[in-house]
Design a protein around this motif. Sequence first.
Motif, PDB file in Angstrom:
ATOM      1  N   SER A 164      78.644  77.934  23.646  1.00  0.00           N
ATOM      2  CA  SER A 164      78.233  77.860  25.394  1.00  0.00           C
ATOM      3  C   SER A 164      79.869  78.185  25.521  1.00  0.00           C
ATOM      4  O   SER A 164      79.886  78.538  26.909  1.00  0.00           O
ATOM      5  CB  SER A 164      78.922  76.158  24.931  1.00  0.00           C
ATOM      6  N   GLU A 165      80.904  78.653  25.033  1.00  0.00           N
ATOM      7  CA  GLU A 165      81.907  79.244  25.877  1.00  0.00           C
ATOM      8  C   GLU A 165      81.742  80.176  26.168  1.00  0.00           C
ATOM      9  O   GLU A 165      81.898  81.152  26.785  1.00  0.00           O
ATOM     10  CB  GLU A 165      83.389  78.853  24.807  1.00  0.00           C
ATOM     11  N   MET A 166      80.975  81.187  25.177  1.00  0.00           N
ATOM     12  CA  MET A 166      80.682  82.794  24.340  1.00  0.00           C
ATOM     13  C   MET A 166      79.295  82.948  26.383  1.00  0.00           C
ATOM     14  O   MET A 166      79.447  83.905  26.874  1.00  0.00           O
ATOM     15  CB  MET A 166      79.497  83.232  23.583  1.00  0.00           C
ATOM     16  N   ALA A 167      78.625  81.215  26.245  1.00  0.00           N
ATOM     17  CA  ALA A 167      77.690  82.091  27.174  1.00  0.00           C
ATOM     18  C   ALA A 167      78.047  82.116  28.887  1.00  0.00           C
ATOM     19  O   ALA A 167      78.239  82.591  29.551  1.00  0.00           O
ATOM     20  CB  ALA A 167      76.482  80.900  27.095  1.00  0.00           C
ATOM     21  N   LYS A 168      79.649  80.892  28.784  1.00  0.00           N
ATOM     22  CA  LYS A 168      80.055  81.131  30.515  1.00  0.00           C
ATOM     23  C   LYS A 168      80.934  82.584  30.138  1.00  0.00           C
ATOM     24  O   LYS A 168      80.803  83.401  31.224  1.00  0.00           O
ATOM     25  CB  LYS A 168      81.024  79.773  29.814  1.00  0.00           C
ATOM     26  N   LEU A 169      81.799  82.540  29.308  1.00  0.00           N
ATOM     27  CA  LEU A 169      82.269  83.945  29.331  1.00  0.00           C
ATOM     28  C   LEU A 169      80.756  85.354  29.631  1.00  0.00           C
ATOM     29  O   LEU A 169      81.351  86.030  31.343  1.00  0.00           O
ATOM     30  CB  LEU A 169      82.746  84.280  27.892  1.00  0.00           C
ATOM     31  N   CYS A 170      80.205  85.712  29.187  1.00  0.00           N
ATOM     32  CA  CYS A 170      78.856  86.567  29.647  1.00  0.00           C
ATOM     33  C   CYS A 170      78.633  85.917  31.054  1.00  0.00           C
ATOM     34  O   CYS A 170      78.206  87.362  31.907  1.00  0.00           O
ATOM     35  CB  CYS A 170      78.064  86.096  28.253  1.00  0.00           C
ATOM     36  N   ASN A 171      78.696  85.100  31.306  1.00  0.00           N
ATOM     37  CA  ASN A 171      77.695  84.908  32.972  1.00  0.00           C
ATOM     38  C   ASN A 171      79.382  84.509  34.251  1.00  0.00           C
ATOM     39  O   ASN A 171      79.021  84.975  35.097  1.00  0.00           O
ATOM     40  CB  ASN A 171      77.547  83.512  33.273  1.00  0.00           C
ATOM     41  N   SER A 172      80.197  84.907  33.229  1.00  0.00           N
ATOM     42  CA  SER A 172      81.606  85.152  34.253  1.00  0.00           C
ATOM     43  C   SER A 172      81.885  86.814  34.984  1.00  0.00           C
ATOM     44  O   SER A 172      81.100  87.695  34.646  1.00  0.00           O
ATOM     45  CB  SER A 172      83.293  85.396  33.346  1.00  0.00           C
ATOM     46  N   GLU A 173      82.073  86.452  36.132  1.00  0.00           N
ATOM     47  CA  GLU A 173      82.285  87.562  37.009  1.00  0.00           C
ATOM     48  C   GLU A 173      83.588  88.438  36.949  1.00  0.00           C
ATOM     49  O   GLU A 173      84.257  89.129  37.251  1.00  0.00           O
ATOM     50  CB  GLU A 173      82.278  86.850  38.691  1.00  0.00           C
ATOM     51  N   ASN A 174      84.811  88.143  35.950  1.00  0.00           N
ATOM     52  CA  ASN A 174      85.908  88.178  35.265  1.00  0.00           C
ATOM     53  C   ASN A 174      85.817  90.118  35.130  1.00  0.00           C
ATOM     54  O   ASN A 174      84.995  90.173  34.230  1.00  0.00           O
ATOM     55  CB  ASN A 174      86.441  87.535  34.776  1.00  0.00           C
ATOM     56  N   ASP A 175      86.045  90.802  35.160  1.00  0.00           N
ATOM     57  CA  ASP A 175      85.707  92.244  35.022  1.00  0.00           C
ATOM     58  C   ASP A 175      87.146  92.447  34.453  1.00  0.00           C
ATOM     59  O   ASP A 175      87.617  93.379  33.597  1.00  0.00           O
ATOM     60  CB  ASP A 175      86.358  92.612  36.279  1.00  0.00           C
ATOM     61  N   LYS A 176      87.345  91.934  32.951  1.00  0.00           N
ATOM     62  CA  LYS A 176      88.628  91.074  31.916  1.00  0.00           C
ATOM     63  C   LYS A 176      87.936  91.020  30.419  1.00  0.00           C
ATOM     64  O   LYS A 176      88.568  89.946  30.557  1.00  0.00           O
ATOM     65  CB  LYS A 176      89.249  91.304  32.008  1.00  0.00           C
ATOM     66  N   LYS A 177      86.189  90.797  30.529  1.00  0.00           N
ATOM     67  CA  LYS A 177      86.237  89.902  29.717  1.00  0.00           C
ATOM     68  C   LYS A 177      86.397  90.764  28.227  1.00  0.00           C
ATOM     69  O   LYS A 177      86.503  88.816  27.744  1.00  0.00           O
ATOM     70  CB  LYS A 177      84.329  90.272  29.084  1.00  0.00           C
TER      71      LYS A 177
END
Length: 226
Positions: free
Chosen positions: A123-136
């Motif tokens: 679930s945390e990987m899904a959140k990271l994928c959906n994040s708009e943060n450019d420092k993924k």
Amino acid sequence: MSLEESISSLRRGDFILLHDGGKRENEVDMVIAAEFVTPEHIARMRNDAGGLICMSINHEFATSLGLDYMHEILSTSQKFDSESKKMIIGTAPYGDRPSFSISINHKNTFTGITDKDRALTISEMAKLCNSENDKKKEIFNSTFKTPGHVPMLIASEGLLSNRLGHTEMSIYLMKLAGLTPVTVICEMLDSQTYTALSTEKAKQYAIANTMPYFDGTELVKFAKEH
């Protein structure tokens, strides 16, 4: 079941059963969108499917994290001598290179293998994928650890135009559903025959559990038409 019914089920956070086709692995996987995964989902895949619980991610997300396929990582490793590199899979018996990358645990897991731990990692990987943060990549490197208990699969860049695996099919379904392009897939196995669960038994399971069963060859046809 129809494509529309399968997409509706995925949008609700429910499972579908996905058959890749008789000319490939000829296996049926339980599939669910990673953004909805709970420990209960992991337990059901573990008990009812029995295969390897993996997380599929789209190629763009993998690239943003600096991830590569495991066979490429090993083939360029200085720790693998030429003799050892003969172990690396080229083309699998079903006709493709494996889509495996590294395996991970979230930093807040304990062993990483429990239903709760794997659900957290996914679930945390899904959140990271959906994040708009450019420092993924920086977030990924500081939040997840490897090796872990959630194997990651990287979908081919061209999805179904390049590879017809459950990895690509499940990510393509996420695209059609408008969901985060991260999925959890698990092969359905048969403890009586010790082989992959037959399509007939998988269909019976789908009916008994009011779960859509979808033939991946229909998805390939849809992709070619659209």
